[in-house]
Design an enzyme around this catalytic site. Structure first.
Site, PDB file in Angstrom:
ATOM      1  N   CYS A 103      39.205 -36.636 -17.505  1.00  0.00           N
ATOM      2  CA  CYS A 103      38.358 -35.504 -17.135  1.00  0.00           C
ATOM      3  C   CYS A 103      37.846 -35.652 -15.697  1.00  0.00           C
ATOM      4  O   CYS A 103      37.226 -36.655 -15.347  1.00  0.00           O
ATOM      5  CB  CYS A 103      37.194 -35.360 -18.106  1.00  0.00           C
ATOM      6  N   LYS A 141      44.603 -40.569 -23.089  1.00  0.00           N
ATOM      7  CA  LYS A 141      45.131 -39.549 -22.163  1.00  0.00           C
ATOM      8  C   LYS A 141      44.700 -39.907 -20.742  1.00  0.00           C
ATOM      9  O   LYS A 141      43.520 -39.845 -20.416  1.00  0.00           O
ATOM     10  CB  LYS A 141      44.625 -38.163 -22.560  1.00  0.00           C
ATOM     11  N   GLY A 224      49.022 -27.127 -21.957  1.00  0.00           N
ATOM     12  CA  GLY A 224      47.602 -26.803 -21.815  1.00  0.00           C
ATOM     13  C   GLY A 224      47.385 -25.349 -21.445  1.00  0.00           C
ATOM     14  O   GLY A 224      47.443 -24.459 -22.304  1.00  0.00           O
TER      15      GLY A 224
HETATM   16  C1  LIG Z   1      39.978 -25.054 -19.694  1.00  0.00           C
HETATM   17  C2  LIG Z   1      40.487 -26.462 -19.717  1.00  0.00           C
HETATM   18  C3  LIG Z   1      39.786 -27.420 -20.441  1.00  0.00           C
HETATM   19  C4  LIG Z   1      40.257 -28.751 -20.481  1.00  0.00           C
HETATM   20  N1  LIG Z   1      39.586 -29.658 -21.239  1.00  0.00           N
HETATM   21  C5  LIG Z   1      40.110 -30.915 -21.407  1.00  0.00           C
HETATM   22  C6  LIG Z   1      39.538 -31.830 -22.341  1.00  0.00           C
HETATM   23  O1  LIG Z   1      38.571 -31.512 -23.051  1.00  0.00           O
HETATM   24  N2  LIG Z   1      40.104 -33.069 -22.427  1.00  0.00           N
HETATM   25  C7  LIG Z   1      41.202 -33.438 -21.687  1.00  0.00           C
HETATM   26  O2  LIG Z   1      41.695 -34.571 -21.812  1.00  0.00           O
HETATM   27  N3  LIG Z   1      41.785 -32.572 -20.831  1.00  0.00           N
HETATM   28  C8  LIG Z   1      41.275 -31.331 -20.689  1.00  0.00           C
HETATM   29  N4  LIG Z   1      41.908 -30.425 -19.890  1.00  0.00           N
HETATM   30  C9  LIG Z   1      43.186 -30.800 -19.253  1.00  0.00           C
HETATM   31  C10 LIG Z   1      44.368 -30.410 -20.156  1.00  0.00           C
HETATM   32  O3  LIG Z   1      44.342 -31.127 -21.364  1.00  0.00           O
HETATM   33  C11 LIG Z   1      45.707 -30.666 -19.444  1.00  0.00           C
HETATM   34  O4  LIG Z   1      45.807 -32.047 -19.183  1.00  0.00           O
HETATM   35  C12 LIG Z   1      45.828 -29.909 -18.126  1.00  0.00           C
HETATM   36  O5  LIG Z   1      45.425 -28.572 -18.263  1.00  0.00           O
HETATM   37  C13 LIG Z   1      47.275 -29.974 -17.607  1.00  0.00           C
HETATM   38  O6  LIG Z   1      48.151 -29.330 -18.482  1.00  0.00           O
HETATM   39  P1  LIG Z   1      48.736 -27.866 -18.127  1.00  0.00           P
HETATM   40  O7  LIG Z   1      49.317 -27.958 -16.738  1.00  0.00           O
HETATM   41  O8  LIG Z   1      49.725 -27.555 -19.195  1.00  0.00           O
HETATM   42  O9  LIG Z   1      47.550 -26.938 -18.138  1.00  0.00           O
HETATM   43  C14 LIG Z   1      41.441 -29.115 -19.794  1.00  0.00           C
HETATM   44  C15 LIG Z   1      42.127 -28.134 -19.064  1.00  0.00           C
HETATM   45  C16 LIG Z   1      41.673 -26.829 -19.029  1.00  0.00           C
HETATM   46  C17 LIG Z   1      42.462 -25.795 -18.260  1.00  0.00           C
END
Ligand SMILES: Cc1cc2nc3c(=O)[nH]c(=O)nc-3n(C[C@H](O)[C@H](O)[C@H](O)COP(=O)(O)O)c2cc1C
Length: 305
Positions: A103, A141, A224
């Site tokens: 995070c 993660k 995500g």
């Molecule tokens: C709105 C939002 C909330 C997220 N909250 C978390 C979370 O609670 N824990 C976490 O490990 N990653 C969180 N992430 C990161 C996602 O799990 C992911 O790693 C990131 O969006 C990259 O993937 P993507 O390119 O498919 O979006 C969040 C991402 C977004 C967009």
């Protein structure tokens, strides 16, 4: 088509990412219906859970159909992380405990948690060790570092500490959730460890899913942003007919009502805007709503129950 983490069989290689204020129980059930083989909860604050915080409890809600599930926890203190895991294991059904090490939010980093822990492998190992007594497989993660050797070293340390799988979001912390994805980092981590590796970053469709598997050799792909307001992304990737987004929101309303999630109005609004993003008129109306009743009526259903 599937893969395995510890002794848990996953039906396919498609994973829903943990997303704060998005991947609640109702949303996860929709993604499962559309084909997600493994879902992650949004990050749960260990300190808040210990304090009996109502929202933290609501976020950790699961049900029998919500499986396989990884419950994600964040925090910096070993003692609190252990206590939080104990509460979760006692009160909820789930399959994996996941440690948030990615995070990038200032609020979380200032507590020494999330991506701040990437620099503290010893603390990571202590947290993972403290979870061993719960007999749940642990996943962690992480994010890739600009220095690939750091990423590989960390992945090996996490494996040594006892994790059963690693998720790697292949973007450095400063990039947050946008921009280039480092396939080489995923590939090198996969080569360096013996446990399953789930690749994450930028996958928006079937071609992107296949490309990540092919270019990195990872065991599964985590989706995500592309799933926000669009659980049908999983059906699309699997070559099936996806549910229409507006219909999916009506289903979300029903499920969130069933599980009491609809009492979190801010969350309902975020979901509504995302599910309806292709309908600009409704988005404007959702942005102005002040009550759940109004929101339901704009969505086109007067009967969420
Ligand atoms: C709105 C939002 C909330 C997220 N909250 C978390 C979370 O609670 N824990 C976490 O490990 N990653 C969180 N992430 C990161 C996602 O799990 C992911 O790693 C990131 O969006 C990259 O993937 P993507 O390119 O498919 O979006 C969040 C991402 C977004 C967009």
């Amino acid at each position: 088509m599937g893969f395995k983490i510890a002794n848990v069989e996953l039906k396919n290689k498609l994973v829903l990412a943990p997303m704060y204020r998005v991947t609640d129980l109702a949303f996860r059930l929709l993604c499962r219906e559309q084909g997600a083989g493994l879902c992650y909860s949004e990050m749960i604050n260990s300190e808040a859970l210990i304090r009996n915080n109502k929202a933290a409890q609501a976020l950790s809600l699961s049900c029998t159909e919500d499986t396989p599930l990884a419950m994600q926890v964040f925090g910096a203190r070993v003692e609190s992380m252990k206590k939080a895991a104990e509460i979760l294991c006692r009160e909820h059904e789930f399959d994996f405990l996941d440690l948030n090490l990615g995070c990038p939010s200032d609020n979380v980093i200032n507590q020494g948690a999330g991506s701040a822990l990437l620099k503290r492998p010893k603390r990571i190992a202590e947290i993972i060790s403290s979870w061993k007594c719960f007999e749940k497989p642990v996943t962690a993660k992480i994010r890739s570092d600009q220095n690939i050797l750091h990423t590989i070293k960390l992945a090996k340390e996490i494996e040594r500490a006892g994790a059963s799988a690693i998720v790697i979001h292949a973007r450095p912390v400063k990039q947050k959730n946008k921009g280039l994805v480092d396939f080489v980092a995923i590939k090198r981590v996969k080569k360096a460890v013996g446990i399953p590796v789930i690749g994450n970053g930028g996958v928006k469709n079937k071609a992107g899913f296949e490309k990540m598997l092919e270019k990195t050799g990872c065991d599964a792909v985590m989706v995500g942003t592309a799933a926000i307001g669009n659980p049908g992304i999983f059906a699309e990737i699997l070559g099936k007919k996806p549910v229409a987004r507006e219909q999916a929101f009506l289903n979300y309303l029903k499920l969130s009502h069933k599980f009491g999630i609809d009492s979190y109005f801010g969350r309902m609004k975020i979901h509504a805007v995302k599910f309806f993003e292709e309908n600009k008129e409704k988005v404007l109306l959702f942005q102005k709503t002040k009550t759940l009743e109004e929101l339901i009526s704009i969505a086109g259903s007067n009967n969420p129950g």
